[in-house]
Design a protein around this motif. Structure first.
Motif, PDB file in Angstrom:
ATOM      1  N   ILE A  24      28.077 -38.466 -75.533  1.00  0.00           N
ATOM      2  CA  ILE A  24      28.486 -38.763 -74.153  1.00  0.00           C
ATOM      3  C   ILE A  24      29.866 -38.171 -73.891  1.00  0.00           C
ATOM      4  O   ILE A  24      30.802 -38.365 -74.672  1.00  0.00           O
ATOM      5  N   VAL A  25      29.963 -37.431 -72.788  1.00  0.00           N
ATOM      6  CA  VAL A  25      31.215 -36.842 -72.328  1.00  0.00           C
ATOM      7  C   VAL A  25      31.509 -37.382 -70.926  1.00  0.00           C
ATOM      8  O   VAL A  25      30.641 -37.339 -70.058  1.00  0.00           O
ATOM      9  N   PHE A  26      32.722 -37.886 -70.724  1.00  0.00           N
ATOM     10  CA  PHE A  26      33.171 -38.286 -69.394  1.00  0.00           C
ATOM     11  C   PHE A  26      34.123 -37.213 -68.870  1.00  0.00           C
ATOM     12  O   PHE A  26      35.166 -36.963 -69.485  1.00  0.00           O
ATOM     13  N   THR A  90      37.781 -36.570 -70.423  1.00  0.00           N
ATOM     14  CA  THR A  90      38.341 -35.236 -70.258  1.00  0.00           C
ATOM     15  C   THR A  90      38.974 -35.216 -68.872  1.00  0.00           C
ATOM     16  O   THR A  90      38.270 -35.216 -67.866  1.00  0.00           O
ATOM     17  N   GLY A  91      40.300 -35.242 -68.827  1.00  0.00           N
ATOM     18  CA  GLY A  91      41.001 -35.216 -67.544  1.00  0.00           C
ATOM     19  C   GLY A  91      41.075 -33.802 -67.031  1.00  0.00           C
ATOM     20  O   GLY A  91      41.791 -32.966 -67.589  1.00  0.00           O
ATOM     21  N   VAL A  92      40.314 -33.509 -65.990  1.00  0.00           N
ATOM     22  CA  VAL A  92      40.292 -32.146 -65.435  1.00  0.00           C
ATOM     23  C   VAL A  92      41.456 -32.067 -64.447  1.00  0.00           C
ATOM     24  O   VAL A  92      41.357 -32.510 -63.314  1.00  0.00           O
ATOM     25  N   VAL A 137      46.710 -38.324 -74.806  1.00  0.00           N
ATOM     26  CA  VAL A 137      46.269 -37.266 -75.724  1.00  0.00           C
ATOM     27  C   VAL A 137      46.420 -37.731 -77.168  1.00  0.00           C
ATOM     28  O   VAL A 137      45.500 -37.570 -77.992  1.00  0.00           O
ATOM     29  N   GLU A 138      47.572 -38.318 -77.501  1.00  0.00           N
ATOM     30  CA  GLU A 138      47.835 -38.760 -78.874  1.00  0.00           C
ATOM     31  C   GLU A 138      46.822 -39.809 -79.332  1.00  0.00           C
ATOM     32  O   GLU A 138      46.371 -39.791 -80.482  1.00  0.00           O
ATOM     33  N   LYS A 139      46.459 -40.702 -78.437  1.00  0.00           N
ATOM     34  CA  LYS A 139      45.521 -41.781 -78.786  1.00  0.00           C
ATOM     35  C   LYS A 139      44.068 -41.374 -78.562  1.00  0.00           C
ATOM     36  O   LYS A 139      43.160 -42.166 -78.811  1.00  0.00           O
ATOM     37  N   ARG A 140      43.872 -40.143 -78.080  1.00  0.00           N
ATOM     38  CA  ARG A 140      42.538 -39.609 -77.786  1.00  0.00           C
ATOM     39  C   ARG A 140      41.759 -40.524 -76.837  1.00  0.00           C
ATOM     40  O   ARG A 140      40.600 -40.853 -77.043  1.00  0.00           O
ATOM     41  N   LEU A 141      42.439 -40.907 -75.760  1.00  0.00           N
ATOM     42  CA  LEU A 141      41.825 -41.677 -74.693  1.00  0.00           C
ATOM     43  C   LEU A 141      41.612 -40.822 -73.450  1.00  0.00           C
ATOM     44  O   LEU A 141      40.646 -41.020 -72.717  1.00  0.00           O
ATOM     45  N   PHE A 142      42.528 -39.876 -73.217  1.00  0.00           N
ATOM     46  CA  PHE A 142      42.480 -39.063 -72.003  1.00  0.00           C
ATOM     47  C   PHE A 142      43.086 -37.705 -72.322  1.00  0.00           C
ATOM     48  O   PHE A 142      44.294 -37.590 -72.518  1.00  0.00           O
ATOM     49  N   VAL A 143      42.265 -36.682 -72.403  1.00  0.00           N
ATOM     50  CA  VAL A 143      42.699 -35.358 -72.846  1.00  0.00           C
ATOM     51  C   VAL A 143      42.571 -34.370 -71.690  1.00  0.00           C
ATOM     52  O   VAL A 143      41.460 -34.046 -71.261  1.00  0.00           O
ATOM     53  N   PRO A 144      43.694 -33.866 -71.149  1.00  0.00           N
ATOM     54  CA  PRO A 144      43.629 -32.934 -70.014  1.00  0.00           C
ATOM     55  C   PRO A 144      43.014 -31.590 -70.374  1.00  0.00           C
ATOM     56  O   PRO A 144      43.216 -31.068 -71.482  1.00  0.00           O
ATOM     57  N   GLN A 145      42.276 -31.034 -69.418  1.00  0.00           N
ATOM     58  CA  GLN A 145      41.827 -29.650 -69.429  1.00  0.00           C
ATOM     59  C   GLN A 145      42.115 -29.073 -68.041  1.00  0.00           C
ATOM     60  O   GLN A 145      42.675 -29.755 -67.193  1.00  0.00           O
ATOM     61  N   PHE A 146      41.725 -27.832 -67.776  1.00  0.00           N
ATOM     62  CA  PHE A 146      42.262 -27.093 -66.629  1.00  0.00           C
ATOM     63  C   PHE A 146      41.331 -27.126 -65.420  1.00  0.00           C
ATOM     64  O   PHE A 146      40.149 -26.799 -65.521  1.00  0.00           O
ATOM     65  N   HIS A 147      41.910 -27.515 -64.283  1.00  0.00           N
ATOM     66  CA  HIS A 147      41.175 -27.584 -63.012  1.00  0.00           C
ATOM     67  C   HIS A 147      41.678 -26.529 -62.021  1.00  0.00           C
ATOM     68  O   HIS A 147      41.035 -26.290 -60.999  1.00  0.00           O
ATOM     69  N   GLY A 148      42.833 -25.942 -62.333  1.00  0.00           N
ATOM     70  CA  GLY A 148      43.453 -24.987 -61.435  1.00  0.00           C
ATOM     71  C   GLY A 148      44.953 -25.222 -61.388  1.00  0.00           C
ATOM     72  O   GLY A 148      45.462 -26.183 -61.965  1.00  0.00           O
ATOM     73  N   ARG A 149      45.674 -24.336 -60.721  1.00  0.00           N
ATOM     74  CA  ARG A 149      47.115 -24.557 -60.553  1.00  0.00           C
ATOM     75  C   ARG A 149      47.337 -25.704 -59.578  1.00  0.00           C
ATOM     76  O   ARG A 149      47.988 -26.687 -59.901  1.00  0.00           O
ATOM     77  N   GLU A 353      24.431 -45.486 -82.086  1.00  0.00           N
ATOM     78  CA  GLU A 353      24.766 -44.218 -82.736  1.00  0.00           C
ATOM     79  C   GLU A 353      25.466 -43.244 -81.788  1.00  0.00           C
ATOM     80  O   GLU A 353      25.622 -42.057 -82.092  1.00  0.00           O
ATOM     81  N   VAL A 354      25.912 -43.738 -80.631  1.00  0.00           N
ATOM     82  CA  VAL A 354      26.552 -42.883 -79.634  1.00  0.00           C
ATOM     83  C   VAL A 354      27.821 -42.245 -80.196  1.00  0.00           C
ATOM     84  O   VAL A 354      28.504 -42.820 -81.055  1.00  0.00           O
ATOM     85  N   GLU A 355      28.114 -41.030 -79.709  1.00  0.00           N
ATOM     86  CA  GLU A 355      29.347 -40.327 -80.064  1.00  0.00           C
ATOM     87  C   GLU A 355      30.072 -39.939 -78.777  1.00  0.00           C
ATOM     88  O   GLU A 355      29.492 -39.284 -77.909  1.00  0.00           O
ATOM     89  N   PHE A 356      31.333 -40.330 -78.661  1.00  0.00           N
ATOM     90  CA  PHE A 356      32.142 -39.957 -77.505  1.00  0.00           C
ATOM     91  C   PHE A 356      32.909 -38.675 -77.819  1.00  0.00           C
ATOM     92  O   PHE A 356      33.586 -38.586 -78.844  1.00  0.00           O
ATOM     93  N   MET A 357      32.786 -37.689 -76.931  1.00  0.00           N
ATOM     94  CA  MET A 357      33.433 -36.392 -77.125  1.00  0.00           C
ATOM     95  C   MET A 357      34.151 -35.964 -75.857  1.00  0.00           C
ATOM     96  O   MET A 357      33.833 -36.427 -74.763  1.00  0.00           O
ATOM     97  N   THR A 358      35.095 -35.030 -76.008  1.00  0.00           N
ATOM     98  CA  THR A 358      35.669 -34.338 -74.870  1.00  0.00           C
ATOM     99  C   THR A 358      34.813 -33.112 -74.549  1.00  0.00           C
ATOM    100  O   THR A 358      33.977 -32.688 -75.361  1.00  0.00           O
TER     101      THR A 358
END
Length: 371
Positions: A24-26, A90-92, A137-149, A353-358
């Motif tokens: 599962i990816v959010f 995954t924080g876009v 990010v450090e706690k792997r709760l909310f990891v930013p990725q790129f949505h634009g400038r 058996e769920v796995e949470f991923m970014t």
């Protein structure tokens, strides 16, 4: 889901990469961007006859506050998958907003932007947001990725401001742009929509500068990209590749803007590669309580996850920032977090058996399988 909805879901999820794992990816879009600047601004826009009163993005969405992130992190940290990983968003994210003062000083003849960390300084309860992002990010709760400038089509907006568009100018004076009215014919929020083919050169620069600023702010290279509001010209993929983007989320049935009113249709599936070797990812579920109040959002999301798993697909859930913002209306955030708590509990109960991923971790898994 109705029979036709189930059929559409099944057919759109049949092609592409498969797995027996329960992944599962959010994915959560729009973080870092201005939307509504204050309750007072909202009231002035409504009083001016702009039809935003029932638009959840205009009513609830705003630059995230300290409490918005703290409360979301608190809920996420209460759950773990069988590997010991918390649910992770995954924080876009966008990384900049317009510098309204400098634009106005130029008499609307020139565009300027500022890092979102500077925008935060102008908001009242946002002084720890940047540090909270780092903690996420450090706690792997909310990891930013790129949505634009920015979450903004700069050239389209500036053309309307220069021409003196009444509603655009009013929103500008209130420190925002994300409105819809009879006087605004185009979507300012769609940063990569292509009104004119000649705008494409500027959009290449937006991506390049935005990724450089992302690395400066967060200290790592983004690998996943989602264009704001969807429209995207594929010529920009080369620039994304040159700046380190490996994975792109585009619609399975994409209407690519070519400029000057022309479009081209594309069909994609999970794991498909483009000519640059980048992998396309896709979403197949949603959890959007702010957009669908009064509906059973938890069970609707659980049904989409169940169908994805039965088709041997990861479940990638769209859940926009607006759902978690309570700075303007605390009840909006509280209701979504209540439902999120129930959703996460049900997920772990039904699929131990769920796995949470970014998103980038899912992309890495797909890429490794292909290679």
């Amino acid at each position: 889901m109705s029979f036709m909805q189930t059929l559409r879901f099944t057919l759109s999820n049949l092609p592409g990469w498969r797995t027996g794992r329960k992944i599962i990816v959010f994915e959560s879009d729009d973080w870092g961007s201005i939307r509504m600047s204050s309750k007072e601004a909202f009231g002035k826009l409504v009083d001016s006859g702009i039809p935003i009163k029932n638009n959840p993005y205009c009513k609830y969405d705003a630059l995230e506050s300290n409490a918005d992130l703290e409360n979301l992190f608190e809920v996420l940290s209460q759950f773990k998958d069988f590997k010991g990983n918390h649910p992770v968003f995954t924080g876009v994210n966008v990384v900049a907003n317009p510098d309204f003062d400098k634009i106005k000083a130029s008499d609307f003849q020139e565009y300027f932007y500022e890092p979102f960390t500077e925008t935060l300084k102008m908001y009242p309860v946002h002084d720890r947001v940047y540090q909270l992002w780092k903690e996420g990010v450090e706690k792997r709760l909310f990891v930013p990725q790129f949505h634009g400038r920015e979450h903004l089509n700069v050239q389209r907006w500036m053309r309307d401001l220069m021409s003196g568009n009444v509603h655009s100018r009013l929103a500008f004076e209130l420190g925002l742009w994300g409105i819809y009215s009879s006087l605004i014919k185009s979507d300012y929020q769609a940063a990569f929509d292509l009104e004119f083919a000649s705008d494409l050169k500027y959009q290449h620069a937006v991506i390049s500068e935005g990724i450089d600023l992302f690395r400066e702010l967060y200290g790592y290279q983004p690998e996943f990209f989602v264009p704001t509001n969807g429209p995207f010209n594929l010529a920009l993929e080369a620039t994304l590749k040159s700046k380190g983007i490996k994975y792109i989320m585009l619609d399975k049935f994409q209407k690519e803007p070519l400029g000057d009113g022309k479009y081209k249709m594309h069909i994609r599936y999970l794991g498909k590669k483009n000519k640059h070797g980048q992998i396309y990812l896709s979403r197949n579920g949603g959890f959007e309580p702010s957009q669908f109040p009064g509906q059973d959002n938890v069970n609707a999301c659980l049904r989409s996850i169940d169908m994805a798993f039965k088709l041997h697909k990861p479940a990638t859930i769209s859940t926009h920032r607006v759902n978690y913002i309570g700075w303007l209306h605390p009840e909006n955030r509280e209701e979504t977090l209540r439902q999120l708590y129930v959703l996460l509990g049900e997920i772990i109960k039904r699929w131990p058996e769920v796995e949470f991923m970014t998103s980038d971790e899912l992309g890495d898994l797909i890429l490794a399988d292909k290679e």
